[in-house]
Scaffold this motif. Sequence first.
Motif, PDB file in Angstrom:
ATOM      1  N   ASP A  55       0.833  -1.213   0.000  1.00  0.00           N
ATOM      2  CA  ASP A  55       0.000   0.000   0.000  1.00  0.00           C
ATOM      3  C   ASP A  55       0.864   1.259   0.000  1.00  0.00           C
TER       4      ASP A  55
ATOM      5  N   ASP B  93       7.148   3.209   1.161  1.00  0.00           N
ATOM      6  CA  ASP B  93       6.677   4.604   1.198  1.00  0.00           C
ATOM      7  C   ASP B  93       6.652   5.185   2.607  1.00  0.00           C
ATOM      8  N   THR B  94       7.050   4.415   3.611  1.00  0.00           N
ATOM      9  CA  THR B  94       6.993   4.963   4.974  1.00  0.00           C
ATOM     10  C   THR B  94       8.341   4.773   5.687  1.00  0.00           C
TER      11      THR B  94
ATOM     12  N   ASP C 228       9.066   1.210   6.556  1.00  0.00           N
ATOM     13  CA  ASP C 228       9.694   0.409   5.495  1.00  0.00           C
ATOM     14  C   ASP C 228      11.201   0.641   5.477  1.00  0.00           C
TER      15      ASP C 228
HETATM   16 MG   LIG Z   1       3.052   1.456   2.540  1.00  0.00          MG
END
Ligand SMILES: [Mg+2]
Length: 217
Positions: A10, A161-162, A165
């Motif tokens: 996501d 994306d974070t 991660d």
């Molecule tokens: Mg993500």
Amino acid sequence: MRPVVVFDLDGTLVDSLEEILASFRFVLTGAGLPVPDDARLRSWIGLPLAETFARLAPPEAVAELTAAYRRHYLARLGHRTRPYPGVPERLAELRAAGFGLAVATTKRSGPAKTLLERVGLLGFFDHVQGTDEGMPAKPDPEVVRRAVAGAGGAGVAMVGDTVHDVAAARAAGLAAYAVTWGAGRAEALAAAGADRVAPDLEALPDWLAAVAGRFIV
Ligand SMILES: [Mg+2]
């Protein structure tokens, strides 16, 4: 050994932000709880659901809110979610270049595979690793390590994306490529130790060729 690249799901491969935010709004409103603004909700995406709800509700309500979210979200899984532009092309390119591909997500494995299948990406991956019952979530590196092992090869990089991660990639000994089209912000991703921060995946194949160069002989 074949180099393996691990992807978050996501906010990295698929644009599911609106679907996720809508589920949080639905569950919180239904429980009569205040709904934080989108910026705050976005900053918590990627955390286990129970951790997010623990910030928004009394402890005794967390289990039911988490279950309500799963019911609402899973019933609609993928309906408003699409791969980001260029994702299928980049994945095909990496496969052609000889990379093994895996997913490491905070979703459970079952829903992760279902979502990937519905958006047409499942066939690109050698292994899809969810954070299943009893497993620690990112930033713990366990889900990343299992993703690499499942794909069979040597893990070289993680794309996410974070900051969770990036931290998980670091802890698993992988290089980290962070995209800013998801939930994270460029400054935070760089501060977390991302080796490359980019708006999209356009630069990924060239960056990976450089990073993985020492693995391909
Ligand atoms: Mg993500």
